[in-house]
Design a protein around this motif. Structure first.
Motif, mmCIF file in Angstrom:
data_model
loop_
_atom_site.group_PDB
_atom_site.id
_atom_site.type_symbol
_atom_site.label_atom_id
_atom_site.label_comp_id
_atom_site.label_asym_id
_atom_site.label_seq_id
_atom_site.Cartn_x
_atom_site.Cartn_y
_atom_site.Cartn_z
ATOM 1 N N ILE A 122 0.832 -1.201 0.000
ATOM 2 C CA ILE A 122 0.000 0.000 0.000
ATOM 3 C C ILE A 122 0.869 1.254 0.000
ATOM 4 O O ILE A 122 0.577 2.246 -0.688
ATOM 5 N N ALA A 123 1.963 1.203 0.756
ATOM 6 C CA ALA A 123 2.820 2.387 0.878
ATOM 7 C C ALA A 123 3.739 2.565 -0.322
ATOM 8 O O ALA A 123 3.959 3.693 -0.785
ATOM 9 N N ASN A 124 4.279 1.452 -0.834
ATOM 10 C CA ASN A 124 5.357 1.563 -1.819
ATOM 11 C C ASN A 124 5.153 0.755 -3.100
ATOM 12 O O ASN A 124 5.941 0.878 -4.036
ATOM 13 N N GLY A 125 4.141 -0.096 -3.135
ATOM 14 C CA GLY A 125 3.987 -1.004 -4.264
ATOM 15 C C GLY A 125 3.544 -0.317 -5.540
ATOM 16 O O GLY A 125 2.916 0.742 -5.521
ATOM 17 N N LYS A 126 3.863 -0.965 -6.656
ATOM 18 C CA LYS A 126 3.441 -0.460 -7.956
ATOM 19 C C LYS A 126 2.003 -0.901 -8.199
ATOM 20 O O LYS A 126 1.700 -2.085 -8.220
ATOM 21 N N ALA A 127 1.131 0.062 -8.414
ATOM 22 C CA ALA A 127 -0.293 -0.242 -8.530
ATOM 23 C C ALA A 127 -0.779 -0.125 -9.965
ATOM 24 O O ALA A 127 -0.211 0.605 -10.785
ATOM 25 N N GLU A 128 -1.849 -0.857 -10.239
ATOM 26 C CA GLU A 128 -2.560 -0.719 -11.504
ATOM 27 C C GLU A 128 -3.593 0.391 -11.338
ATOM 28 O O GLU A 128 -4.393 0.367 -10.404
ATOM 29 N N GLU A 129 -3.550 1.369 -12.231
ATOM 30 C CA GLU A 129 -4.516 2.453 -12.173
ATOM 31 C C GLU A 129 -5.810 1.967 -12.826
ATOM 32 O O GLU A 129 -5.905 1.832 -14.039
ATOM 33 N N ALA A 130 -6.832 1.727 -12.005
ATOM 34 C CA ALA A 130 -8.083 1.170 -12.508
ATOM 35 C C ALA A 130 -9.037 2.240 -13.022
ATOM 36 O O ALA A 130 -9.842 1.974 -13.918
ATOM 37 N N ARG A 131 -8.963 3.437 -12.452
ATOM 38 C CA ARG A 131 -9.813 4.535 -12.926
ATOM 39 C C ARG A 131 -9.241 5.862 -12.452
ATOM 40 O O ARG A 131 -8.789 5.981 -11.313
ATOM 41 N N ARG A 132 -9.305 6.843 -13.333
ATOM 42 C CA ARG A 132 -8.880 8.204 -12.984
ATOM 43 C C ARG A 132 -9.864 9.191 -13.607
ATOM 44 O O ARG A 132 -10.121 9.169 -14.806
ATOM 45 N N ASP A 133 -10.409 10.048 -12.767
ATOM 46 C CA ASP A 133 -11.255 11.148 -13.221
ATOM 47 C C ASP A 133 -10.623 12.452 -12.758
ATOM 48 O O ASP A 133 -10.209 12.571 -11.582
ATOM 49 N N GLY A 134 -10.549 13.441 -13.647
ATOM 50 C CA GLY A 134 -10.027 14.747 -13.279
ATOM 51 C C GLY A 134 -8.556 14.716 -12.911
ATOM 52 O O GLY A 134 -7.770 13.921 -13.428
ATOM 53 N N ASP A 135 -8.177 15.559 -11.960
ATOM 54 C CA ASP A 135 -6.786 15.685 -11.505
ATOM 55 C C ASP A 135 -6.762 15.529 -9.981
ATOM 56 O O ASP A 135 -6.751 16.510 -9.236
ATOM 57 N N PRO A 136 -6.778 14.272 -9.495
ATOM 58 C CA PRO A 136 -6.841 14.055 -8.039
ATOM 59 C C PRO A 136 -5.694 14.701 -7.279
ATOM 60 O O PRO A 136 -5.898 15.259 -6.192
ATOM 61 N N GLU A 137 -4.478 14.626 -7.843
ATOM 62 C CA GLU A 137 -3.313 15.162 -7.132
ATOM 63 C C GLU A 137 -3.470 16.664 -6.885
ATOM 64 O O GLU A 137 -3.222 17.170 -5.771
ATOM 65 N N ALA A 138 -3.896 17.384 -7.898
ATOM 66 C CA ALA A 138 -4.076 18.834 -7.742
ATOM 67 C C ALA A 138 -5.199 19.145 -6.762
ATOM 68 O O ALA A 138 -5.113 20.086 -5.962
ATOM 69 N N ALA A 139 -6.262 18.347 -6.822
ATOM 70 C CA ALA A 139 -7.394 18.582 -5.923
ATOM 71 C C ALA A 139 -7.001 18.350 -4.473
ATOM 72 O O ALA A 139 -7.400 19.125 -3.583
ATOM 73 N N PHE A 140 -6.220 17.318 -4.213
ATOM 74 C CA PHE A 140 -5.765 17.080 -2.842
ATOM 75 C C PHE A 140 -4.841 18.207 -2.383
ATOM 76 O O PHE A 140 -4.877 18.619 -1.221
ATOM 77 N N ALA A 141 -4.015 18.703 -3.295
ATOM 78 C CA ALA A 141 -3.081 19.778 -2.934
ATOM 79 C C ALA A 141 -3.818 21.046 -2.524
ATOM 80 O O ALA A 141 -3.326 21.824 -1.691
#
Length: 731
Positions: free
Chosen positions: A322-341
């Motif tokens: 969960i902390a460091n593993g390589k994940a499969e991106e199953a769905r992305r809407d919008g820009d989550p990183e910017a929204a969290f910032a």
């Protein structure tokens, strides 16, 4: 009006997925009557039966036998599926006899108990079966009465010609009806005219169950039958090296001890055999007790095949993924990183669940008699067709040489999707040269594997200054697969959304467990949403309904696999019926979830006992599963799922030390007890006239979240790790 394009299309109506089947319609279908009477008092059996099609036989006295094609594991399809046929056939239910069908790939397809799909996929084919048979009976009556078929009507197994006052019973025309051409177009009843569907009917096996009559696999007896037991590795990561059976063979009643290979090289086995331990030791004798004692006398040497695993190591590995593993991106809407910032507030939490055994009341068992010419198998399995394919592969047999009979099951919960125990029985019978019934002990059953996977999921939610949800992120992992459903709620309700999956390898065998994946992720999701609602300063139901309102009016994305209006509908219904808006002055928790094509919302009320432990008082449950075929059986399913979910959320866990299961029987494995079940469960069905959807599983997943939220309301401390009574409460 139901119209079929051609006779061929009527003969075989295929269901695309799940537990549906292909309708076979044949006057030549043969089935030996072993009647189970639908209602008391018991009926007088006819002197002669006439087979009208693959599902229906009509006696000369008007008694009707209806075959139930799908496996029965307590979900009550053996009652509900014949009810659908009987409705369109227009017979009196008290004159109906129900028989359990055998595996019959000519007339039925997808004879599976799994995914809560039997009624959903059988709905239209079963209705057509009854309606077509009724049309043929009417045609025969028209010929006998010498009146136009269009002037006839049916009621309770009798055909009436009102103009002349004449009438004739189904039994009097069944023989002629069987010779009639199968119509290509039949008229189905308007649901408002249903007399059987929607009206509670008793379980057709109720009397036999209550009086202990033979019904289950464990009851199967055959002349000359021997008994068998299995010795499988005591820990995951081991394989059979050698064994010494001299002491066991000297014991009374023991006829043979040998090894079997359940997946020989070069044989392509079915997915349903995935839980099989390849090489095992079989002990054969004249009684189960003798076999059980002899198993202890066999000296077995095991070799290391892979590294041993333990519970602590599993948890640490999942946390690292969960902390460091390589994940499969199953769905992305919008820009989550910017929204969290840019979020004014971020809520973050992780949830975990352990491995769980199935713990069916009836341990695994199966009868097999395999010779060079044929294979007879009889017992409790959820996937008989796949079992037949495995047997055909193992013994190079034509399916026509194989007979698979289905017994009632003393629980399945997904475990009996995997017919490895039946494969073992077949291999033992062939090598022993005798009919054999394999019986697992509870210890065999609990330690063999096929567990509910262990899971870990991490959630993050971003809120703006007004408490509006602007970002959502879920990242999950588990043994042999992630629990995350990327396109389920709250996907579609928030502009910036990210779902990620990570799968973790293990030599511990896992498989479907009642409501696969949903059984964990629903509780985690619903507990987290309550925490987010609190951070937003909103009522938990109001918060969810705001999200659904967005999904109704302006959904994000096009892959959302739920109907937001129906989802919101069950929340509104349970809000009303539970008195949520009143001043209850009690600890309550709410949850809502969609799975198996159905919608369930629950409010759980609890109190704390003298030791500060949660005790569930009442559960209110709203369900949208379309038309409810048998309300009595439906309520039983809902109540059973709720009790099951509460028990496992509070107590259930399978742990491991050096690859060895720490729990082998109920002396150390904790299940819910009668006194711990809710005092009251109220179920409210949405009456919307939609075709039936799933019901065997949907009530279990959300109850875990409702329970977690009620515990927080009572104690002021949130629970993040199942089992709740085995983990520390942390705020």
């Amino acid at each position: 009006m139901s119209t079929n394009k051609s006779r061929r299309n009527f003969l075989k109506v295929s269901a695309a997925t799940g537990g549906g089947f292909m309708l076979g319609f044949s006057i030549l279908t043969s089935c030996e009557p072993k009647p189970v009477v639908a209602m008391e008092p018991e009926l007088v059996m006819p002197e002669k039966w006439m087979e009208l099609n693959g599902f229906i036989k009509i006696g000369d006295n008007g008694v009707v036998t209806i075959m139930s094609p799908n496996p029965e594991i307590g979900q009550n399809v053996k009652t509900a599926m014949p009810m659908i046929i009987a409705e369109e056939l227009d017979v009196d239910w008290k004159n109906v006899v129900v028989e359990q069908g055998k595996l019959d790939t000519e007339n039925f397809e997808r004879q599976i108990a799994g995914g809560s799909q039997s009624i959903r996929h059988g709905w239209e084919p079963l209705r057509n079966t009854g309606a077509t048979a009724r049309a043929m009976l009417v045609s025969a009556a028209a010929e006998k009465l010498e009146v136009p078929a269009g002037e006839l009507r049916t009621e309770n197994g009798v055909i009436h010609h009102d103009a002349s006052g004449k009438s004739i019973g189904y039994g009097e025309v069944a023989s002629l009806a069987a010779t009639m051409e199968v119509p290509t177009e039949v008229e189905l009843k308007d649901p408002k005219d249903f007399k059987i569907i929607g009206h509670g009917k008793k379980n057709v096996d109720a009397k036999k169950i209550a009086t202990g009559k033979p019904l289950f696999g464990i009851d199967v007896q055959r002349e000359g039958m021997l008994y068998a037991g299995i010795i499988h590795p005591p820990a995951f990561g081991l394989e059979l090296k050698s064994f010494d059976a001299a002491a066991a063979l000297a014991m009374p009643g023991i006829t043979d001890v040998f090894s079997i290979d359940c997946a020989p090289e070069g044989k392509e086995m079915q997915w349903s055999d995935g839980a099989t331990v390849r090489k095992q030791v079989a002990v054969v004798g004249k009684s189960t007790w003798q076999v059980m004692q002899a198993k202890k006398a066999v000296t077995v040497e095991w070799a290391k095949a892979s590294d041993a695993e333990d519970t602590a190591g599993h948890k640490a590995k999942m946390a690292d993924l969960i902390a460091n593993g390589k994940a499969e991106e199953a769905r992305r809407d919008g820009d989550p990183e910017a929204a969290f910032a840019s979020a004014a507030k971020i809520v973050e939490a992780s949830y975990s669940a352990p491995f769980l055994p199935h713990n069916t009341m009836e341990p695994m068992n199966f009868f097999a008699h395999v010779t060079d010419e044929k294979a007879e198998l009889h017992g409790p399995v959820q996937t008989p067709e796949f079992l037949e394919k495995s047997i055909a592969t193992l013994f190079d047999m034509d399916p026509a040489q194989i007979e698979v009979g289905m017994t009632r099951m003393g629980g399945g919960f997904g475990r009996r999707l995997y017919g490895s125990f039946a494969v073992e029985a077949a291999l033992i019978s062939k090598q022993a040269g005798a009919p054999v019934k394999l019986v697992y002990t509870r210890e065999d059953d609990m330690t063999q594997g096929t567990y509910r996977p262990d899971y870990l999921v991490k959630y993050r939610a971003g809120l703006d200054a007004d408490g509006k949800l602007i970002a959502f992120h879920v990242r999950g992992t588990g043994t042999h697969g992630s629990p995350v459903f990327a396109n389920r709620f709250p996907a579609g309700t928030v502009d910036n959304y990210l779902a990620e999956n990570i799968s973790m390898d293990s030599n511990i065998s896992t498989g479907a467990w009642r409501a696969p994946r949903s059984n964990f992720i629903a509780g985690a999701e619903q507990a987290f949403l309550d925490e987010v609602a609190e951070a937003a300063g909103k009522d938990p139901i109001d918060f969810r309904l705001e999200l659904f309102d967005r999904a109704i009016k302006d959904p994000v994305g096009e892959k959302n696999d739920y109907d937001a209006e129906r989802y919101a509908g069950v929340l509104k219904l349970v809000r009303k019926e539970s008195g949520w808006d009143g001043d209850a002055g009690e600890a309550r928790g709410v949850a809502a979830y969609y799975c198996h094509n159905s919608y369930v919302a629950q409010v759980l009320h609890l109190e704390l006992d003298d030791n500060g432990n949660p005790k569930v008082d009442k559960v209110d449950c709203a369900v949208d599963c379309g038309i409810v075929v048998n309300p009595e059986g439906a309520r039983n399913q809902i109540e059973g799922g709720i009790v099951d979910g509460i028990g496992h959320a509070l107590y259930g866990q399978m742990t491991f030390t050096d690859g060895k299961p720490d729990h082998q029987n109920f002396d150390s494995y904790r299940l819910i007890r009668h006194a711990e079940a809710p005092r009251e469960i109220n179920t409210y069905f949405v009456d919307n006239g939609i075709k039936p959807t799933g019901l065997g599983e949907p009530s279990l997943p959300p109850i875990m979240g409702a329970l977690a939220n009620a515990i927080y309301a009572a104690k002021g401390e949130r629970v993040y790790d199942q089992p709740f009574m085995g983990s520390a409460l942390r705020g």
